[in-house]
Design a protein around this motif. Structure first.
Motif, PDB file in Angstrom:
ATOM      1  N   PRO A  99       0.817  -1.231   0.000  1.00 52.12           N
ATOM      2  CA  PRO A  99       0.000   0.000   0.000  1.00 52.12           C
ATOM      3  C   PRO A  99       0.843   1.270   0.000  1.00 52.12           C
ATOM      4  O   PRO A  99       0.509   2.234  -0.690  1.00 52.12           O
ATOM      5  CB  PRO A  99      -0.823  -0.138   1.287  1.00 52.12           C
ATOM      6  N   ALA A 100       1.930   1.283   0.776  1.00 52.13           N
ATOM      7  CA  ALA A 100       2.779   2.477   0.809  1.00 52.13           C
ATOM      8  C   ALA A 100       3.435   2.716  -0.543  1.00 52.13           C
ATOM      9  O   ALA A 100       3.548   3.860  -1.000  1.00 52.13           O
ATOM     10  CB  ALA A 100       3.848   2.321   1.897  1.00 52.13           C
ATOM     11  N   ALA A 101       3.883   1.631  -1.200  1.00 54.62           N
ATOM     12  CA  ALA A 101       4.500   1.775  -2.514  1.00 54.62           C
ATOM     13  C   ALA A 101       3.502   2.301  -3.533  1.00 54.62           C
ATOM     14  O   ALA A 101       3.823   3.171  -4.362  1.00 54.62           O
ATOM     15  CB  ALA A 101       5.070   0.432  -2.969  1.00 54.62           C
ATOM     16  N   THR A 102       2.276   1.802  -3.490  1.00 60.38           N
ATOM     17  CA  THR A 102       1.243   2.269  -4.413  1.00 60.38           C
ATOM     18  C   THR A 102       0.925   3.741  -4.193  1.00 60.38           C
ATOM     19  O   THR A 102       0.777   4.507  -5.155  1.00 60.38           O
ATOM     20  CB  THR A 102      -0.032   1.426  -4.236  1.00 60.38           C
ATOM     21  N   ALA A 103       0.839   4.142  -2.929  1.00 57.37           N
ATOM     22  CA  ALA A 103       0.542   5.543  -2.630  1.00 57.37           C
ATOM     23  C   ALA A 103       1.664   6.463  -3.105  1.00 57.37           C
ATOM     24  O   ALA A 103       1.409   7.547  -3.648  1.00 57.37           O
ATOM     25  CB  ALA A 103       0.319   5.710  -1.129  1.00 57.37           C
ATOM     26  N   LEU A 104       2.915   6.048  -2.923  1.00 57.87           N
ATOM     27  CA  LEU A 104       4.035   6.892  -3.332  1.00 57.87           C
ATOM     28  C   LEU A 104       4.123   6.992  -4.846  1.00 57.87           C
ATOM     29  O   LEU A 104       4.386   8.062  -5.401  1.00 57.87           O
ATOM     30  CB  LEU A 104       5.337   6.324  -2.768  1.00 57.87           C
ATOM     31  N   LEU A 105       3.901   5.881  -5.545  1.00 61.44           N
ATOM     32  CA  LEU A 105       3.956   5.910  -7.008  1.00 61.44           C
ATOM     33  C   LEU A 105       2.809   6.716  -7.609  1.00 61.44           C
ATOM     34  O   LEU A 105       2.899   7.153  -8.759  1.00 61.44           O
ATOM     35  CB  LEU A 105       3.933   4.487  -7.560  1.00 61.44           C
ATOM     36  N   SER A 106       1.745   6.906  -6.848  1.00 62.94           N
ATOM     37  CA  SER A 106       0.597   7.656  -7.350  1.00 62.94           C
ATOM     38  C   SER A 106       0.789   9.159  -7.262  1.00 62.94           C
ATOM     39  O   SER A 106       0.001   9.915  -7.833  1.00 62.94           O
ATOM     40  CB  SER A 106      -0.670   7.262  -6.579  1.00 62.94           C
ATOM     41  N   THR A 107       1.815   9.597  -6.565  1.00 61.98           N
ATOM     42  CA  THR A 107       2.067  11.029  -6.435  1.00 61.98           C
ATOM     43  C   THR A 107       2.738  11.558  -7.688  1.00 61.98           C
ATOM     44  O   THR A 107       3.240  10.813  -8.519  1.00 61.98           O
ATOM     45  CB  THR A 107       2.941  11.320  -5.215  1.00 61.98           C
ATOM     46  N   SER A 108       2.769  12.868  -7.798  1.00 57.59           N
ATOM     47  CA  SER A 108       3.288  13.513  -8.998  1.00 57.59           C
ATOM     48  C   SER A 108       4.811  13.563  -8.981  1.00 57.59           C
ATOM     49  O   SER A 108       5.435  13.799  -7.942  1.00 57.59           O
ATOM     50  CB  SER A 108       2.727  14.932  -9.113  1.00 57.59           C
ATOM     51  N   GLN A 109       5.423  13.381 -10.160  1.00 58.53           N
ATOM     52  CA  GLN A 109       6.866  13.514 -10.282  1.00 58.53           C
ATOM     53  C   GLN A 109       7.313  14.947 -10.007  1.00 58.53           C
ATOM     54  O   GLN A 109       8.404  15.176  -9.501  1.00 58.53           O
ATOM     55  CB  GLN A 109       7.304  13.098 -11.691  1.00 58.53           C
ATOM     56  N   SER A 110       6.488  15.909 -10.367  1.00 57.94           N
ATOM     57  CA  SER A 110       6.855  17.306 -10.181  1.00 57.94           C
ATOM     58  C   SER A 110       6.982  17.679  -8.718  1.00 57.94           C
ATOM     59  O   SER A 110       7.621  18.680  -8.382  1.00 57.94           O
ATOM     60  CB  SER A 110       5.821  18.211 -10.852  1.00 57.94           C
ATOM     61  N   ASP A 111       6.403  16.890  -7.830  1.00 56.48           N
ATOM     62  CA  ASP A 111       6.503  17.158  -6.401  1.00 56.48           C
ATOM     63  C   ASP A 111       7.747  16.554  -5.782  1.00 56.48           C
ATOM     64  O   ASP A 111       7.940  16.615  -4.566  1.00 56.48           O
ATOM     65  CB  ASP A 111       5.275  16.603  -5.668  1.00 56.48           C
TER      66      ASP A 111
END
Length: 244
Positions: A99-111
């Motif tokens: 779940p943590a990996a999925t949440a992190l990959l879902s964030t924007s690269q620009s951030d």
């Protein structure tokens, strides 16, 4: 003058469908800003680093299962069930940290997050794993075998850290291909990204038996061998934010 009956409901529905199709065909193609028409050398560099991280994570996972069980048992004072537990931390950690990996990959690269942050997390978790696995090799053989439970706890923590790195890598294969490669190269990039873990498993069953035999004294080589493999990752992983 009375007007004749209007078009039937079926005719009107077909007309609406034709209009929608024409509108879709007339719409200009939209290309993602993150998907360039041509891949750059830095894109292949990121892919190569991703494959290397995946391979090394798999090697660390299979270390104790790829070598002679009697040698490992004698060196650490472990039972067969403890050695099996070190391998079992792989799927356990994968389930816990997915779940943590999925949440992190879902964030924007620009951030500053997304795929780059996932690769950093995976690299440093595997690095910590290899560093912790060195600790039992730094004490004398008598103390290591006498405190086998403490040694097992340290190695279990190390294997759990390495297992946590798995989801951050395996879940990012398609994201990497979409971010750094044009559409006609994404299939190749995804396949190569997935091959890292498989290559690591293959290498683990080749390097381990070749370097370690039944003699317990040679088992200590596994710690430094895994640890030195991460030295080249520190610089590239820390500078992934500058690769676009």
């Amino acid at each position: 003058v009375l007007n004749g009956p209007g078009p039937s409901r079926g005719v009107r529905s077909r007309a609406r469908l034709v209009n929608m199709e024409q509108a879709l065909l007339a719409r200009p193609a939209v290309h993602s800003a993150m998907a360039p028409d041509r891949s750059k050398p830095t894109d292949w560099y990121v892919l190569a680093l991703f494959v290397a991280l995946g391979a090394n994570q798999a090697i660390l996972w299979f270390t104790f299962s790829s070598v002679s069980t009697p040698g490992v048992s004698e060196y650490y004072g472990f039972t067969d069930s403890t050695i099996d537990l070190l391998l079992a931390w792989g799927p356990i950690g994968g389930i816990l940290f997915q779940p943590a990996a999925t949440a992190l990959l879902s964030t924007s690269q620009s951030d500053g997050l997304g795929l780059r942050a996932s690769m950093r997390v995976a690299g440093f978790m595997s690095l910590l794993c290899a560093a912790l696995r060195l600790l039992p090799s730094l004490v004398r053989d008598v103390l290591r075998r006498r405190h086998a439970a403490a040694t097992a706890a340290v190695l279990s923590l190390a294997q759990l850290l390495n297992a946590a790195a798995g989801p951050f890598l395996m879940s990012g294969c398609s994201t990497l291909a979409e971010t750094y490669f044009p559409p006609h190269r994404r299939g190749t990039a995804t396949a190569l990204a997935y091959s890292g873990g498989n290559a690591g498993q293959l290498l683990a069953f080749v390097i381990g038996p070749a370097a370690i035999d039944d003699r317990a004294a040679n088992v200590s080589y596994l710690g430094p061998m895994s640890h030195l493999g991460h030295v080249g990752y520190l610089g590239p992983v820390s500078h992934l934010g500058h690769v676009g």
